[in-house]
Design a protein around this motif. Structure first.
Motif, PDB file in Angstrom:
ATOM      1  N   LEU A  27      13.401  25.891  54.187  1.00 59.90           N
ATOM      2  CA  LEU A  27      14.113  27.316  54.567  1.00 59.90           C
ATOM      3  C   LEU A  27      13.972  28.056  53.459  1.00 59.90           C
ATOM      4  CD1 LEU A  27      17.571  25.615  55.789  1.00 59.90           C
ATOM      5  CD2 LEU A  27      15.631  26.739  57.151  1.00 59.90           C
ATOM      6  N   THR A  79      15.305  31.164  52.024  1.00 57.91           N
ATOM      7  CA  THR A  79      16.384  31.982  51.923  1.00 57.91           C
ATOM      8  C   THR A  79      16.333  33.153  51.307  1.00 57.91           C
ATOM      9  OG1 THR A  79      17.897  31.072  50.385  1.00 57.91           O
ATOM     10  CG2 THR A  79      17.460  29.785  52.431  1.00 57.91           C
ATOM     11  N   ARG A 110      15.107  26.589  50.166  1.00 59.15           N
ATOM     12  CA  ARG A 110      16.245  25.214  50.245  1.00 59.15           C
ATOM     13  C   ARG A 110      15.692  24.311  51.357  1.00 59.15           C
ATOM     14  NH1 ARG A 110      17.579  27.885  46.773  1.00 59.15           N
ATOM     15  NH2 ARG A 110      19.587  28.877  45.972  1.00 59.15           N
ATOM     16  N   TYR A 155      19.007  28.333  58.634  1.00 59.86           N
ATOM     17  CA  TYR A 155      19.660  29.493  57.841  1.00 59.86           C
ATOM     18  C   TYR A 155      19.550  30.359  58.598  1.00 59.86           C
ATOM     19  CZ  TYR A 155      19.486  32.893  54.471  1.00 59.86           C
ATOM     20  OH  TYR A 155      19.433  34.155  53.740  1.00 59.86           O
ATOM     21  N   GLU A 168      25.016  35.329  55.371  1.00 64.00           N
ATOM     22  CA  GLU A 168      23.929  34.540  55.192  1.00 64.00           C
ATOM     23  C   GLU A 168      24.829  33.075  55.324  1.00 64.00           C
ATOM     24  OE1 GLU A 168      21.879  34.472  51.422  1.00 64.00           O
ATOM     25  OE2 GLU A 168      22.475  36.571  51.246  1.00 64.00           O
ATOM     26  N   SER A 169      24.153  32.173  56.141  1.00 61.79           N
ATOM     27  CA  SER A 169      24.841  30.930  56.659  1.00 61.79           C
ATOM     28  C   SER A 169      23.479  29.775  56.443  1.00 61.79           C
ATOM     29  CB  SER A 169      25.162  30.799  58.175  1.00 61.79           C
ATOM     30  OG  SER A 169      26.390  31.905  58.031  1.00 61.79           O
ATOM     31  N   LEU A 170      23.953  28.662  55.649  1.00 62.67           N
ATOM     32  CA  LEU A 170      23.056  27.835  55.506  1.00 62.67           C
ATOM     33  C   LEU A 170      23.619  26.411  56.254  1.00 62.67           C
ATOM     34  CD1 LEU A 170      20.324  26.385  54.201  1.00 62.67           C
ATOM     35  CD2 LEU A 170      21.754  26.278  52.016  1.00 62.67           C
ATOM     36  N   LYS A 220      23.096  22.514  55.300  1.00 59.37           N
ATOM     37  CA  LYS A 220      22.268  21.560  54.690  1.00 59.37           C
ATOM     38  C   LYS A 220      22.193  20.353  55.548  1.00 59.37           C
ATOM     39  CE  LYS A 220      23.466  21.526  50.337  1.00 59.37           C
ATOM     40  NZ  LYS A 220      24.233  21.661  48.900  1.00 59.37           N
TER      41      LYS A 220
END
Length: 233
Positions: free
Chosen positions: A81, A83, A88, A93, A126-128, A130
């Motif tokens: 990703l 970002t 990442r 993401y 922003e949303s990640l 994992k």
């Protein structure tokens, strides 16, 4: 030695193939979960969802008594990703912004009272997600400089970081707010120093928050406050 090189090239080729193939499998699941989550949001509906191999774009409409507001989200499928904070490894993401073309009139008036004429979304989420299903959200408050009859107002921006697991069982976060300065006729009328805080929320056990900040008003003897806040429910 030759066998070792072949093995390394094979592993590299497998890794590249996996990275290229994985988004195609992740994308449909992301779309399914996205629509499920949005279905639980009162007043929310998907206006459009366009999915590709490596990502997707979606528009979400939020209805309220004040009118309709649209959000635009760019979604990137993992595992690699890119970002706003650098590369990442994760599942998905996304970046969500206000669509300036469709804002509820009252919301637009409130934002323009602070930011002036809107040329870009003043809020960015922003949303990640994992690989271990931890979810990290960064809500950015964009900085601004505005001048009008009351003087000049400058805000350095801020950010709220919220981290939780996918079920939302535990939520922790930090808050950082930049300085705010107002000047009029070359004189400083208001100045607040940066503030920061931490908070934690456990469903059924309530929330605990801590904040330390200092505010300075431009007077001959500046007034300063130190505050510590805690709350539980």
């Amino acid at each position: 030695m030759k066998l070792l090189r072949l093995s390394l090239f094979s592993l590299l080729g497998l890794a590249v193939a996996t990275a290229l193939a994985a988004p195609g499998f992740i994308g449909p699941k992301v779309e399914e979960i996205w629509k499920q989550q949005l279905g639980r949001l009162q007043g929310g509906s998907i206006a459009d969802y366009r999915r590709g191999w490596f990502g997707a774009e979606t528009s979400t409409e939020l209805e309220s008594p004040e009118g309709s507001t649209q959000l635009h989200t760019d979604i990137h499928h993992g595992p690699l990703l890119l970002t706003a904070r650098g590369p990442r490894i994760g599942l998905v993401y996304s970046e969500t912004r206000l669509s300036l073309e469709q804002l509820a009139p009252q919301l637009r008036a409130q934002l323009e009272k602070i930011y002036g004429r809107l040329e870009q979304s003043p809020l960015v989420l922003e949303s990640l997600v994992k690989a271990d299903n931890r979810v990290i959200n960064h809500l950015r408050l964009e900085p601004f400089r505005r001048s009008d009859g009351s003087g000049e107002l400058v805000f350095d921006g801020g950010e709220v970081l919220i981290e939780t697991d996918y079920s939302g069982a535990l939520l922790t976060g930090t808050l950082q707010i930049g300085s705010l300065q107002q000047t009029r006729g070359g004189q400083e009328k208001l100045f607040t120093e940066p503030a920061s805080g931490e908070f934690q929320f456990v469903p059924g056990r309530g929330a605990i928050s801590h904040c330390s900040c200092r505010c300075c008003a431009a007077k001959p003897n500046p007034a300063r406050w130190n505050c510590a806040m805690s709350a539980s429910s």
